[in-house]
Motif scaffolding. Structure first.
Motif, PDB file in Angstrom:
ATOM      1  N   GLY A 102      11.020  -5.950  -1.503  1.00 41.41           N
ATOM      2  CA  GLY A 102       9.805  -5.645  -2.234  1.00 41.41           C
ATOM      3  C   GLY A 102       8.557  -5.767  -1.374  1.00 41.41           C
ATOM      4  N   LEU A 103       7.394  -5.648  -2.027  1.00 41.51           N
ATOM      5  CA  LEU A 103       6.122  -5.593  -1.296  1.00 41.51           C
ATOM      6  C   LEU A 103       5.078  -6.531  -1.908  1.00 41.51           C
ATOM      7  N   ALA A 104       5.499  -7.657  -2.446  1.00 40.74           N
ATOM      8  CA  ALA A 104       4.562  -8.590  -3.067  1.00 40.74           C
ATOM      9  C   ALA A 104       3.517  -9.043  -2.053  1.00 40.74           C
ATOM     10  N   GLY A 105       2.230  -8.864  -2.406  1.00 43.50           N
ATOM     11  CA  GLY A 105       1.134  -9.263  -1.543  1.00 43.50           C
ATOM     12  C   GLY A 105       0.718  -8.232  -0.526  1.00 43.50           C
ATOM     13  N   TRP A 106       1.477  -7.128  -0.426  1.00 47.38           N
ATOM     14  CA  TRP A 106       1.120  -6.070   0.511  1.00 47.38           C
ATOM     15  C   TRP A 106      -0.004  -5.225  -0.086  1.00 47.38           C
ATOM     16  N   SER A 108       4.290   6.481  -5.437  1.00 53.77           N
ATOM     17  CA  SER A 108       5.357   5.555  -5.794  1.00 53.77           C
ATOM     18  C   SER A 108       5.792   4.847  -4.512  1.00 53.77           C
ATOM     19  N   VAL A 109       5.565   3.522  -4.452  1.00 52.36           N
ATOM     20  CA  VAL A 109       5.738   2.771  -3.210  1.00 52.36           C
ATOM     21  C   VAL A 109       6.773   1.676  -3.420  1.00 52.36           C
ATOM     22  N   TYR A 110       7.700   1.547  -2.474  1.00 47.52           N
ATOM     23  CA  TYR A 110       8.707   0.500  -2.599  1.00 47.52           C
ATOM     24  C   TYR A 110       9.299   0.132  -1.244  1.00 47.52           C
ATOM     25  N   LYS A 144       6.579   9.887  -2.858  1.00 49.41           N
ATOM     26  CA  LYS A 144       7.401   8.691  -2.683  1.00 49.41           C
ATOM     27  C   LYS A 144       7.212   8.147  -1.269  1.00 49.41           C
ATOM     28  N   GLN A 145       6.690   6.936  -1.193  1.00 53.66           N
ATOM     29  CA  GLN A 145       6.481   6.283   0.094  1.00 53.66           C
ATOM     30  C   GLN A 145       7.279   4.989   0.128  1.00 53.66           C
ATOM     31  N   PHE A 146       8.188   4.872   1.095  1.00 57.89           N
ATOM     32  CA  PHE A 146       9.014   3.667   1.160  1.00 57.89           C
ATOM     33  C   PHE A 146       8.885   3.016   2.531  1.00 57.89           C
ATOM     34  N   PRO A 201      10.017   0.978  -8.073  1.00 60.36           N
ATOM     35  CA  PRO A 201       8.830   1.241  -7.255  1.00 60.36           C
ATOM     36  C   PRO A 201       7.547   0.898  -8.011  1.00 60.36           C
ATOM     37  N   CYS A 202       6.514   0.546  -7.248  1.00 56.01           N
ATOM     38  CA  CYS A 202       5.180   0.350  -7.789  1.00 56.01           C
ATOM     39  C   CYS A 202       4.412   1.665  -7.687  1.00 56.01           C
TER      40      CYS A 202
END
Length: 630
Positions: free
Chosen positions: A270-274, A263-265, A351-353, A304-305
């Motif tokens: 946000g992380l659009a394009g990452w 779960s990444v956020y 969980k990775q943020f 989260p994605c």
């Protein structure tokens, strides 16, 4: 391992030093007896006169022979063979040569295979990766288009390592992609042609990587494994994708073994394009699929994605996360560091943020070089230079330390990687050599590589970019090159005149990045055997190469150049060992016009070339090497 399967077929693209022409009239002395008696040499073992040359008998360890065949060779044109010296002497199993001074190049090993995916692994988790390859109702595997690389490994006291890291000219070998036409071959995606690969290699130990081509790499990971290939055998490398599983995700919603899922956020943007992926902690090469984290603004922020990162790497049957770390990387042009996280307390966090970081800062400054003054006080001059700014994960002196204001979590420099580069150029208005670059806030190691030959590569650390301090203008001062002086003599007391002296870089004075590696130095000895080099600070191998035809060997020794000038102790050039042989290919044909290079591979440190020769029309070469140290 190499002791059992010592042959590797390679294209050799390593740097070959170029001799510098000696000063007019400066000639190297010759190794010739009885004109120059062998009894005058002060070395052990003592040399004796043999065929008009003073020679010694000595055993070797750590030598590797590289044989580069000519383009018109009947066997493997343009290819090269790399052979441990101890495996090079036995005569071939042919009547072409019965002498113990003959050697035969090995036959090839032929490898072929494919990267295939069974239908059950195309299904949604937990069993599969949720990627349909377009063969509905298919019960057999689908073959993916892949890029296949065989990376030679070299056996050391600490285990098998990438041979390139030792300085050996063993570049990775790329396999050929082939379309299979046999009716039994598995189809490609969308019922397309079956796709496989082929490669002709020498036997030996390799790290084989089968990397699915885009877009399939978004779901299917590289197949990474160590393989031993056997000479003169055809080996099938049919690799069916079987995702590794893990039980090391400490806070995952699913208990038991599963394909790694995170779960990444990132708040608030946000992380659009990452992108996110898993990589090997030692090689830093990717071992999972690569997931794009979002396409719309604020994706992976408040919500989260969840990303699936399957692996298929060695050791077989091992935990998917063993020896890996997760990477969250920004898209190109975003001036933010890459985030890296691995095991903590024996477990991986589900969980990775990515923390809320300060805004990137535009940094400007100038570069100046020291100019020695006759008055004793140094002057400075504007200096054009390439500048490299680096934050390295795990570094103990540089990094980025932030307290995330929303999450209240401290992230240390071990969680970040960031690098950027620019060039300081002369400003026609101010006359200064200036630069401008946008950087993520943090503490950096900065390397200045001058564009002239009078100033040294300079590493500045720590170098802080602080957004709370307002506009910053960090300047870089670069010192002159260091002077390295020495002399070479023959072991019988004669001056070694006209010899090439080559300072081969092996390490940085600070750090280990490619940007800080010192530059090579090259000169020749004067009539009295003396020489002077202007060098950057760093580690080198200093090599003395007497002129061709003198029957003296190349001599090497380590060299450390620090902040001051260096006086090298006198370098003795001894009477050599004769190490020439006659080469044949597997068909019993003489290997003519081949370049033979010899490398010394120490127990620790870098390999260095210690001799070179050319085979004649009969495949014979004469090679004289410095005796091994007692």
């Amino acid at each position: 391992m190499w002791s059992r399967a010592p042959w590797v077929l390679l294209l050799v693209t390593g740097c070959v030093s170029v001799a510098v022409a000696p000063a007019p009239g400066v000639r190297s002395p010759s190794n010739a007896c009885p004109a120059h008696p062998c009894t005058a040499y002060t070395q052990s073992p003592a040399p004796t006169c043999n065929g008009g040359v003073c020679l010694v008998v000595s055993l070797y360890s750590g030598l590797v022979i590289v044989v580069a065949l000519s383009q018109d060779s009947a066997f493997a044109p343009g290819q090269s063979f790399v052979i441990p010296y101890g495996n090079f002497i036995p005569p071939p199993a042919t009547a072409a040569c019965t002498s113990a001074t003959c050697a035969q190049l090995p036959a090839y090993a032929f490898v072929q295979g494919a990267y295939t995916v069974l239908p059950q692994y195309q299904q949604p988790p937990p069993a599969g990766v949720d990627w349909n390859l377009g063969n509905p109702g298919q019960s057999t595997p689908t073959a993916l288009p892949v890029h296949v690389t065989y990376r030679p490994l070299w056996q050391t006291a600490s285990g098998a390592v990438d041979a390139v890291s030792l300085g050996l000219p063993l570049d990775p070998i790329e396999a050929f992609v082939v379309d299979e036409t046999a009716p039994s071959s598995p189809p490609g995606p969308g019922s397309g042609p079956s796709i496989g690969f082929q490669a002709s290699l020498q036997g030996g130990l390799y790290e084989a990587t089968l990397q699915p081509d885009p877009p399939f790499d978004a779901a299917f990971p590289p197949e990474v494994e160590n393989v031993t290939l056997v000479t003169a055998m055809t080996q099938n490398d049919e690799d069916s994708f079987v995702p590794d599983v893990t039980s090391s995700l400490s806070d995952a919603p699913i208990t038991g073994s599963q394909i790694p899922s995170f779960s990444v956020y990132r708040l608030p943007d946000g992380l659009a394009g990452w992108q996110a992926y898993l990589r090997d902690t030692t090689t830093l090469r990717r071992v999972s699929s690569v997931a794009t984290l979002g396409t719309r603004t604020n994706d992976c922020a408040a919500t989260p994605c969840v990303v699936l990162l399957p692996t298929n790497h060695h050791p077989v049957g091992g935990d998917a996360l063993t020896g890996t770390e997760i990477v969250i990387a920004p898209p190109p042009g975003v001036h933010l560091p890459t985030y890296v996280s691995g095991f903590l307390g024996g477990t991986f966090s589900y969980k990775q943020f990515y923390p809320t970081l300060p805004t990137p800062v535009t940094v400007t400054g100038k570069v100046s070089g020291v100019v020695p003054s006759d008055a004793g006080s140094a002057q400075t001059t504007p200096l054009e230079a390439e500048l490299y700014f680096e934050v390295t994960a795990g570094d103990t002196t540089e990094g980025i330390d932030y307290v995330d204001p929303k999450l209240g979590v401290v992230l240390s420099n071990a969680n970040f990687e960031y690098s950027a580069e620019t060039t300081a150029t002369l400003d026609p208005t101010s006359g200064e050599a200036t630069y401008s670059i946008t950087l993520a806030p943090g503490i950096y190691r900065v390397t200045a590589r001058p564009l002239d030959a009078a100033h040294q590569i300079t590493v500045v650390s720590p170098f802080e970019v602080d957004p709370t301090a307002g506009a910053t203008s960090p300047d870089v001062l670069v010192d002159r090159m260091r002077s390295v002086q020495g002399s070479a003599i023959v072991a019988d007391g004669r001056f070694m005149a006209g010899a090439t002296v080559d300072a081969i870089p092996t390490g940085c004075v600070t750090g280990s990045a490619a940007s800080c590696m010192p530059r090579e130095g090259l000169t020749t000895t004067a009539a009295d055997g003396t020489f002077t080099l202007a060098l950057d600070p760093g580690d080198y191998t200093l090599r003395v190469e007497p002129q061709s035809g003198t029957s003296f060997p190349w001599v090497t020794q380590p060299l450390l150049v620090g902040p001051t000038d260096v006086m090298v102790p006198v370098i003795p050039v001894p009477a050599p060992v004769s190490a020439g042989v006659q080469l044949f290919d597997p068909g019993g044909n003489a290997v003519a016009a081949a370049v033979v290079r010899v490398f010394q591979v120490p127990a620790t440190g870098h390999a260095v070339e210690v001799g070179r020769a050319l085979t004649d029309a009969t495949g014979t070469y004469q090679l004289l090497l410095a005796p091994s140290s007692p």
